[in-house]
Write a protein that holds these residues in place. Structure first.
Motif, short mmCIF file in Angstrom:
data_model
loop_
_atom_site.label_atom_id
_atom_site.label_comp_id
_atom_site.label_asym_id
_atom_site.label_seq_id
_atom_site.Cartn_x
_atom_site.Cartn_y
_atom_site.Cartn_z
N PRO A 103 0.81 -1.22 0.00
CA PRO A 103 0.00 0.00 0.00
C PRO A 103 0.84 1.27 0.00
CG PRO A 103 0.02 -0.97 2.19
CD PRO A 103 0.70 -1.95 1.28
N ASP A 104 0.58 2.10 -1.01
CA ASP A 104 1.12 3.46 -1.04
C ASP A 104 2.63 3.55 -0.78
OD1 ASP A 104 0.94 6.19 -1.39
OD2 ASP A 104 0.48 6.58 0.71
N PRO A 105 3.47 2.94 -1.63
CA PRO A 105 4.91 3.05 -1.43
C PRO A 105 5.39 4.46 -1.72
CG PRO A 105 4.45 2.04 -3.54
CD PRO A 105 3.12 2.17 -2.84
N PRO A 106 6.46 4.90 -1.09
CA PRO A 106 6.93 6.28 -1.31
C PRO A 106 7.51 6.45 -2.71
CG PRO A 106 8.49 5.08 0.06
CD PRO A 106 7.28 4.19 -0.09
N PRO A 107 7.28 7.62 -3.32
CA PRO A 107 7.91 7.90 -4.62
C PRO A 107 9.41 8.10 -4.46
CG PRO A 107 6.82 9.86 -3.78
CD PRO A 107 6.47 8.74 -2.84
N ILE A 108 10.12 8.09 -5.57
CA ILE A 108 11.58 8.20 -5.55
C ILE A 108 11.99 9.34 -6.47
CG2 ILE A 108 13.77 7.02 -5.91
CD1 ILE A 108 12.22 4.36 -5.72
N PRO A 109 12.57 10.42 -5.94
CA PRO A 109 13.07 11.49 -6.80
C PRO A 109 14.40 11.08 -7.44
CG PRO A 109 13.55 12.01 -4.52
CD PRO A 109 12.77 10.72 -4.51
#
Length: 227
Positions: A115-121
């Motif tokens: 659920p809802d993994p963090p985005p990666i810049p």
């Protein structure tokens, strides 16, 4: 931030000039990061006309390895996320810093398994990487964009990526205690500049665009030995 980590005196001169343009040669290498699928399909002759560093065959093998393995440099980042980012060239404004993230990509579990993994810049470098990891100024910039994204999204962003598209390499930067400490030192250095910082005299000086203005005099090994 990148300049502050590299050399505070360089940042001082850059602020005085206030020139943030990117040379065309560097821009062309950065743009490669947005054309990986296209580059994979080029012939050796056409690929050799692009601003890449390795021979075409080796460069293509590196991209194929990333694509076919489904991982970026052994990290759990799908190829599809790298070549189809959620956002491109995004201005991120954080509490202590702001800057451009060349890509913001979906987390590795964006298929619904988590659920809802963090985005990666992601930031893109026109240069070449060290043998392992990333150069410290680029790590500082990666941490900065991760913290800015975290501030905007109001969530923890534990890592960023640095792409070196001219060599077909992608590296991960984790926001470890050591990385965060280095970032804070660079931030303090940037904020504390109210006059020219002390000169340095090492390998950073010859390639610096402000070398002549700075007045740092490099000496040969022969002169240092008094010969």
């Amino acid at each position: 931030m990148t300049r502050a980590a590299y050399c505070p005196r360089q940042l001082y001169y850059a602020r005085r000039v206030d020139d943030r343009t990117i040379p065309d040669s560097q821009r062309a290498r950065i743009d490669l990061a947005f054309r990986y699928p296209e580059l994979l399909d080029l012939s050796d002759r056409d690929l050799s006309d692009r601003p890449i560093d390795p021979p075409p065959a080796r460069y293509r093998r590196r991209l194929r390895s990333l694509r076919d393995g489904g991982l970026v440099d052994r990290f759990d980042v799908p190829w599809r996320s790298l070549v189809n980012p959620a956002d491109e060239r995004v201005l991120l404004v954080g509490r202590t810093c702001h800057g451009i993230a060349h890509k913001v990509i979906d987390g590795p579990d964006s298929d619904g398994s988590s659920p809802d993994p963090p985005p990666i810049p992601t930031i893109v470098s026109p240069g070449t990487p060290p043998e392992t990891g990333v150069w410290e100024p680029q790590a500082v910039r990666a941490v900065a964009v991760a913290k800015a994204l975290a501030w905007e999204r109001e969530r923890e962003i534990p890592r960023a990526l640095v792409e070196y598209p001219a060599v077909g390499v992608v590296r991960e930067v984790r926001l470890t205690v050591r990385r965060l400490a280095t970032y804070r030192r660079a931030l303090r250095a940037a904020r504390g500049i109210d006059g020219p910082p002390p000169r340095v005299n090492d390998a950073r000086c010859p390639p610096c665009e402000y070398h002549e203005k700075c007045g740092t005099k490099t000496r040969s090994l022969r002169s240092r030995l008094g010969l």
